[in-house]
Design an enzyme around this catalytic site. Structure first.
Site, PDB file in Angstrom:
ATOM      1  CB  CYS A  93      -2.853 -36.674  14.070  1.00  0.00           C
ATOM      2  SG  CYS A  93      -2.014 -35.416  13.082  1.00  0.00           S
ATOM      3  NE  ARG A 150      -5.813 -27.258  12.857  1.00  0.00           N
ATOM      4  CZ  ARG A 150      -6.078 -26.744  11.659  1.00  0.00           C
ATOM      5  NH1 ARG A 150      -6.219 -25.453  11.502  1.00  0.00           N
ATOM      6  NH2 ARG A 150      -6.207 -27.530  10.619  1.00  0.00           N
ATOM      7  CB  ILE A 182       1.164 -36.836   8.805  1.00  0.00           C
ATOM      8  CG1 ILE A 182       1.881 -38.164   8.575  1.00  0.00           C
ATOM      9  CG2 ILE A 182       0.691 -36.215   7.487  1.00  0.00           C
ATOM     10  CD1 ILE A 182       0.983 -39.276   8.056  1.00  0.00           C
ATOM     11  CG  HIS A 221      -0.915 -40.542  12.106  1.00  0.00           C
ATOM     12  ND1 HIS A 221      -2.261 -40.481  11.844  1.00  0.00           N
ATOM     13  CD2 HIS A 221      -0.427 -39.295  11.892  1.00  0.00           C
ATOM     14  CE1 HIS A 221      -2.579 -39.256  11.478  1.00  0.00           C
ATOM     15  NE2 HIS A 221      -1.490 -38.517  11.503  1.00  0.00           N
ATOM     16  CD  GLU A 259      -3.354 -43.793  12.792  1.00  0.00           C
ATOM     17  OE1 GLU A 259      -3.528 -42.791  12.078  1.00  0.00           O
ATOM     18  OE2 GLU A 259      -2.902 -43.707  13.955  1.00  0.00           O
TER      19      GLU A 259
END
Length: 189
Positions: A79, A106, A135, A171, A173
């Site tokens: 990200c 972005r 996100i 993401h 993670e």
């Protein structure tokens, strides 16, 4: 034991540390240039790319991290980390490392309220889709000749590799699926 640096200035560094541990490696939180020394790979987490870039400059980490990647050591940006790895950022002069020959946009999928999850097909990880958590995610709008596109979503490039550099718009993670982290850790000699 394999030591993997996690840039720990802002963002989802704790979640990446847990993922690295789950893969059998030792996470090292990086807040100072000297902490990179024993690390064989580095993860730049998601968060807010402008803030992370400013903090990297304030903590004298820009050049050491840039050198780390330029020397051929593996770097994985998720990200905001993808944004920081990019050579070019559309409509922005923000701080960046410029290690990957990619252009990014972005917040390409919308604002925070537009965050979502989706199943992503990543052929290098097998047939089972990856759960992508997006996100305020960026996406890649252009790639240089040495960049391999590993995944796209809604015709937007979201996962790329250039040699031992890996960048994802989502993401991994934040999920229990460690395949992308394991794939990255395989970049280490």
């Amino acid at each position: 034991m394999l030591k993997v640096g996690i840039l720990a200035l802002q963002g989802a560094f704790l979640e990446h540390a847990r993922a690295v541990e789950a893969c059998g490696a030792l996470p090292v939180e990086i807040r100072k240039p000297g902490q990179l020394g024993d690390c064989r790979a580095l993860i730049i987490p998601g968060g807010e790319s402008t803030a992370i870039g400013k903090l990297m400059a304030a903590f004298d980490l820009l050049e050491p991290v840039r050198r780390f990647g330029a020397e051929g050591r593996p770097v994985f940006g998720t990200c905001a980390g993808m944004v920081l790895l990019a050579k070019d950022i559309e409509d922005s002069e923000q701080t960046r490392l410029g290690l990957m020959d990619i252009t990014v946009r972005r917040n390409a999928f919308g604002r925070q309220v537009d965050s979502f999850e989706a199943k992503i097909h990543v052929p290098v990880l097998g047939d089972e889709p990856v759960r992508g958590v997006f996100i305020r995610a960026p996406h890649v709008t252009a790639v240089g000749p040495g960049v391999e596109i590993l995944a796209a979503f809604e015709e937007k490039i979201i996962l790329v590799r250039q040699d031992r550099l890996l960048a994802g718009a989502f993401h991994p993670e934040l999920t229990a699926d460690m395949r992308l982290h394991r794939y990255f850790l395989d970049f280490v000699d």
